[in-house]
Motif scaffolding. Sequence first.
Motif, PDB file in Angstrom:
ATOM      1  N   ASN A  90       0.743  -1.141   0.048  1.00  0.00           N
ATOM      2  CA  ASN A  90       0.180  -0.101  -0.042  1.00  0.00           C
ATOM      3  C   ASN A  90       0.929   1.467   0.142  1.00  0.00           C
ATOM      4  O   ASN A  90       1.936   1.341   0.703  1.00  0.00           O
ATOM      5  CB  ASN A  90      -0.820   0.252   1.192  1.00  0.00           C
ATOM      6  N   GLU A 141       1.602  -2.925  -4.870  1.00  0.00           N
ATOM      7  CA  GLU A 141       0.287  -3.669  -5.392  1.00  0.00           C
ATOM      8  C   GLU A 141      -0.923  -2.746  -5.628  1.00  0.00           C
ATOM      9  O   GLU A 141      -1.906  -2.844  -6.644  1.00  0.00           O
ATOM     10  CB  GLU A 141       0.124  -4.948  -5.031  1.00  0.00           C
ATOM     11  N   THR A 142      -1.143  -1.922  -4.452  1.00  0.00           N
ATOM     12  CA  THR A 142      -2.502  -1.244  -4.528  1.00  0.00           C
ATOM     13  C   THR A 142      -2.138   0.328  -4.527  1.00  0.00           C
ATOM     14  O   THR A 142      -1.085   0.786  -4.639  1.00  0.00           O
ATOM     15  CB  THR A 142      -3.329  -1.547  -3.271  1.00  0.00           C
ATOM     16  N   ASP A 144      -4.123   2.091  -2.707  1.00  0.00           N
ATOM     17  CA  ASP A 144      -4.994   2.704  -1.343  1.00  0.00           C
ATOM     18  C   ASP A 144      -4.005   2.995  -0.159  1.00  0.00           C
ATOM     19  O   ASP A 144      -3.269   2.083   0.492  1.00  0.00           O
ATOM     20  CB  ASP A 144      -5.838   1.424  -0.757  1.00  0.00           C
TER      21      ASP A 144
END
Length: 155
Positions: A90, A141-142, A144
């Motif tokens: 994140n 990966e994200t 957020d």
Amino acid sequence: DAQPSDLGNYRRPSFSSANAASHLFQKDHPDYDNSARSIIDGDYITSWQDGGSGNGTGETITLNFDSEKTVKYMEFQLGNWRTDRYYNINPIPRQMTMTINGKQYSLEFTDAKISHYVEFEEALTFKTVDFRIESVYTGSETKDCCIAEITAYSE
């Protein structure tokens, strides 16, 4: 940014409310509370996660005390501390603007999974503090962006 040598003489006034421009609802984990309230719940395992379309840049957060408090230090646990994997995938705030009593403070953090401390030259008395994320460390990966905890310390 280093931990103060002795916080034992300081009280930790609790923020009474927290609001953010957005937060993530996870279909795979509906029991996870990713609202701004997670920033002030005293549990570093929970975290606010932005729900916007970007990587967290431009997101805003407001923390409130129930009455004015005088604060000397603020502690930031940035990122998702639930697991090391979640921490790495994140985005993490890199630069934030903090606004207290109309005055802006520019904050810059490393991407280390540590508590970051901000010391005010003179203790500040306030009821509300606003944050705006200006830039982030990209997650693997994200998109957020996460903040686990923000804690205030009063003399």
